[in-house]
Design a protein around this motif. Structure first.
Motif, mmCIF file in Angstrom:
data_model
loop_
_atom_site.group_PDB
_atom_site.id
_atom_site.type_symbol
_atom_site.label_atom_id
_atom_site.label_comp_id
_atom_site.label_asym_id
_atom_site.label_seq_id
_atom_site.Cartn_x
_atom_site.Cartn_y
_atom_site.Cartn_z
ATOM 1 N N ALA A 49 32.344 40.231 42.479
ATOM 2 C CA ALA A 49 32.828 40.821 41.239
ATOM 3 C C ALA A 49 34.036 40.045 40.756
ATOM 4 O O ALA A 49 34.776 39.457 41.543
ATOM 5 N N CYS A 50 34.248 40.064 39.461
ATOM 6 C CA CYS A 50 35.370 39.354 38.861
ATOM 7 C C CYS A 50 35.894 40.169 37.700
ATOM 8 O O CYS A 50 35.119 40.805 36.968
ATOM 9 N N THR A 58 34.337 42.308 32.958
ATOM 10 C CA THR A 58 34.011 42.208 34.376
ATOM 11 C C THR A 58 32.656 41.553 34.557
ATOM 12 O O THR A 58 31.811 41.559 33.653
ATOM 13 N N ASP A 59 32.453 40.989 35.726
ATOM 14 C CA ASP A 59 31.183 40.384 36.101
ATOM 15 C C ASP A 59 30.836 40.822 37.507
ATOM 16 O O ASP A 59 31.712 40.962 38.362
ATOM 17 N N TYR A 60 29.551 41.014 37.752
ATOM 18 C CA TYR A 60 29.085 41.477 39.049
ATOM 19 C C TYR A 60 27.865 40.685 39.484
ATOM 20 O O TYR A 60 27.043 40.281 38.655
ATOM 21 N N ALA A 61 27.765 40.500 40.786
ATOM 22 C CA ALA A 61 26.528 39.982 41.335
ATOM 23 C C ALA A 61 25.425 41.014 41.152
ATOM 24 O O ALA A 61 25.666 42.222 41.199
ATOM 25 N N PRO A 105 32.865 32.895 36.074
ATOM 26 C CA PRO A 105 32.764 34.102 36.884
ATOM 27 C C PRO A 105 31.942 33.909 38.144
ATOM 28 O O PRO A 105 30.884 33.267 38.129
ATOM 29 N N LEU A 106 32.445 34.439 39.237
ATOM 30 C CA LEU A 106 31.743 34.525 40.512
ATOM 31 C C LEU A 106 31.514 33.174 41.185
ATOM 32 O O LEU A 106 30.711 33.086 42.115
#
Length: 124
Positions: A49-50, A58-61, A105-106
């Protein structure tokens, strides 16, 4: 330079929850993008996550979407990772990382500053 410290790891049963915290006592974190990464034995480091520094995006796997939430509290100089419905595959060492924007991100290689990592184990 920035020194990140993680806390909140441990052993939980499948379906349980943990909240990880990332803090820095010496420097404000609000100007940094913050990421959570994890690495299990024999596997490459994975972005989890970022969260942006000034923006709230936000960013997520894909593997954690709907279960994990990243957030930040600037008053406490802390970034959190709330982890719900934990699965055995979530078992890993979790790292907090920071970098001055922009970052992709990530992507672990975009982050320069790293915490020491904490163990999260999900098992019965």
């Amino acid at each position: 330079q920035l020194r990140l410290v993680e806390s909140g790891g441990g052993l939980v049963q499948p379906g349980g929850s943990l909240r990880l915290s990332c803090t820095d006592t010496g420097f404000p974190m609000d100007s940094y993008d913050i990421g959570w990464f994890r690495q299990a034995p024999g596997k490459k480091r994975e972005g989890v996550a970022c969260i942006g520094s000034r923006r709230t995006s936000t960013d997520y796997a894909d593997s954690v979407k709907g279960r994990f939430t990243i957030s930040r509290d600037n008053a406490k100089n802390t970034v959190y990772l709330q982890m719900n419905n934990l699965k055995p595959d979530d078992t890993a060492v979790y790292y907090c990382a920071a970098e001055v924007p922009p970052v992709r991100p990530l992507r672990a290689t975009d982050f320069r500053f790293w915490g020491q990592g904490i163990q999260v184990t999900v098992a019965s």
